[in-house]
Design a protein around this motif. Structure first.
Motif, mmCIF file in Angstrom:
data_model
loop_
_atom_site.group_PDB
_atom_site.id
_atom_site.type_symbol
_atom_site.label_atom_id
_atom_site.label_comp_id
_atom_site.label_asym_id
_atom_site.label_seq_id
_atom_site.Cartn_x
_atom_site.Cartn_y
_atom_site.Cartn_z
ATOM 1 N N PHE A 1 -55.041 7.626 56.474
ATOM 2 C CA PHE A 1 -54.194 7.329 57.629
ATOM 3 C C PHE A 1 -54.449 8.234 58.833
ATOM 4 N N GLY A 2 -55.225 9.299 58.671
ATOM 5 C CA GLY A 2 -55.560 10.167 59.805
ATOM 6 C C GLY A 2 -54.382 10.903 60.395
ATOM 7 N N PHE A 3 -53.436 11.312 59.537
ATOM 8 C CA PHE A 3 -52.229 11.972 60.044
ATOM 9 C C PHE A 3 -52.535 13.263 60.796
ATOM 10 N N ALA A 4 -53.631 13.925 60.467
ATOM 11 C CA ALA A 4 -53.970 15.177 61.154
ATOM 12 C C ALA A 4 -54.231 14.951 62.636
ATOM 13 N N SER A 5 -54.702 13.746 62.987
ATOM 14 C CA SER A 5 -54.990 13.466 64.386
ATOM 15 C C SER A 5 -53.885 12.654 65.057
ATOM 16 N N ASN A 6 -53.310 11.656 64.350
ATOM 17 C CA ASN A 6 -52.289 10.829 65.011
ATOM 18 C C ASN A 6 -50.865 11.325 64.798
ATOM 19 N N LYS A 7 -50.682 12.282 63.892
ATOM 20 C CA LYS A 7 -49.372 12.884 63.602
ATOM 21 C C LYS A 7 -48.302 11.835 63.244
ATOM 22 N N GLY A 8 -48.774 10.691 62.725
ATOM 23 C CA GLY A 8 -47.845 9.671 62.274
ATOM 24 C C GLY A 8 -47.469 8.653 63.324
ATOM 25 N N ALA B 1 -42.251 8.197 65.590
ATOM 26 C CA ALA B 1 -43.397 8.129 64.685
ATOM 27 C C ALA B 1 -43.186 7.070 63.605
ATOM 28 N N LEU B 2 -44.286 6.534 63.085
ATOM 29 C CA LEU B 2 -44.232 5.576 61.989
ATOM 30 C C LEU B 2 -44.230 6.253 60.633
ATOM 31 N N ALA B 3 -44.560 7.527 60.611
ATOM 32 C CA ALA B 3 -44.630 8.268 59.346
ATOM 33 C C ALA B 3 -44.234 9.715 59.573
#
Length: 225
Positions: free
Chosen positions: A185-192, A51-53
């Motif tokens: 950043f849409g972390f809920a969908s891309n999970k980082g 992951a990037l985040a």
């Protein structure tokens, strides 16, 4: 019973038989170690390595030999809803579970391999029982004593599959919370992970405190910082 109903019933019975056979195979390795050799066996898996985040998350899990957990599988083979169900069943059967995280900042500081070793060691250390064998998904890591690396372990060993499910469910929940803090950043969908939308957001807004700068520089360059 009509012919259609009989065919449906037979189809359901075949499906149950296939699932029982799959679960028997999934539990075979650790059952042999537990029942034949009397060993305490833990399975370990990670999520978030690429992951990037967000954090790197590792789970260590000791399953009882009975009951078998219906639906248990590699977390990548399960839908989010099914993962949540299976994670609850893992806790319901009395499994011993420990989870460890390594932050993005620490990953940047010490690298992903050292971070993985740290998280594996911490998760195993936090189990309430010290395992005689630690079955680890993937290649040898040399992170803990009595480690046995199993290629494709999340598809072959029940305790590793269980660890993969708990790790994934736990980290996904953290990323949803993180998404509320950093909504662009849409972390809920891309999970980082490095989806096209995530990369576009990085290019538009730069990185946030939860990004791994050593990772995203490989994708988009130092201009993000």
């Amino acid at each position: 019973m009509c012919a259609q109903g009989q065919e449906r019933k037979q189809g359901q019975e075949r499906k149950r038989a296939r699932e029982c056979k799959r679960l028997d195979a999934l539990y075979a390795m650790e059952r042999g170690l537990q029942l034949a050799e009397g060993l305490c066996v833990a399975g370990v898996d990670e999520v978030g390595r690429g992951a990037l985040a967000g954090p790197l998350t590792v789970c260590a899990c000791i399953l009882p030999p009975e009951p078998l957990i219906h639906g248990l599988n590699d977390s990548k083979q399960l839908t989010p809803a099914k993962r949540a169900e299976v994670a609850q069943r893992i806790h319901d059967v009395g499994a011993h579970v420990a989870v460890a995280h390594v932050s993005a900042a620490m990953i940047d500081q010490q690298g992903i391999t050292a971070s993985l070793k740290q998280a594996v060691g911490h998760a195993v250390e936090c189990l309430p029982i010290s395992p005689d064998r630690v079955l680890l998904d993937g290649r040898p890591l040399r992170a803990v004593p009595h480690e046995v690396a199993v290629i494709g372990g999340d598809r072959r060993v029940a305790a590793i599959a269980a660890a993969s499910v708990v790790a994934k469910v736990t980290r996904d929940a953290l990323m949803v919370e993180m998404g509320e803090e950093f909504p662009v950043f849409g972390f809920a969908s891309n999970k980082g992970y490095g989806t096209a939308a995530h990369i576009a957001a990085l290019e538009a807004f730069g990185s946030c405190a939860s990004h791994r700068r050593s990772f995203i520089s490989r994708w988009t360059g130092d201009r993000l910082f």
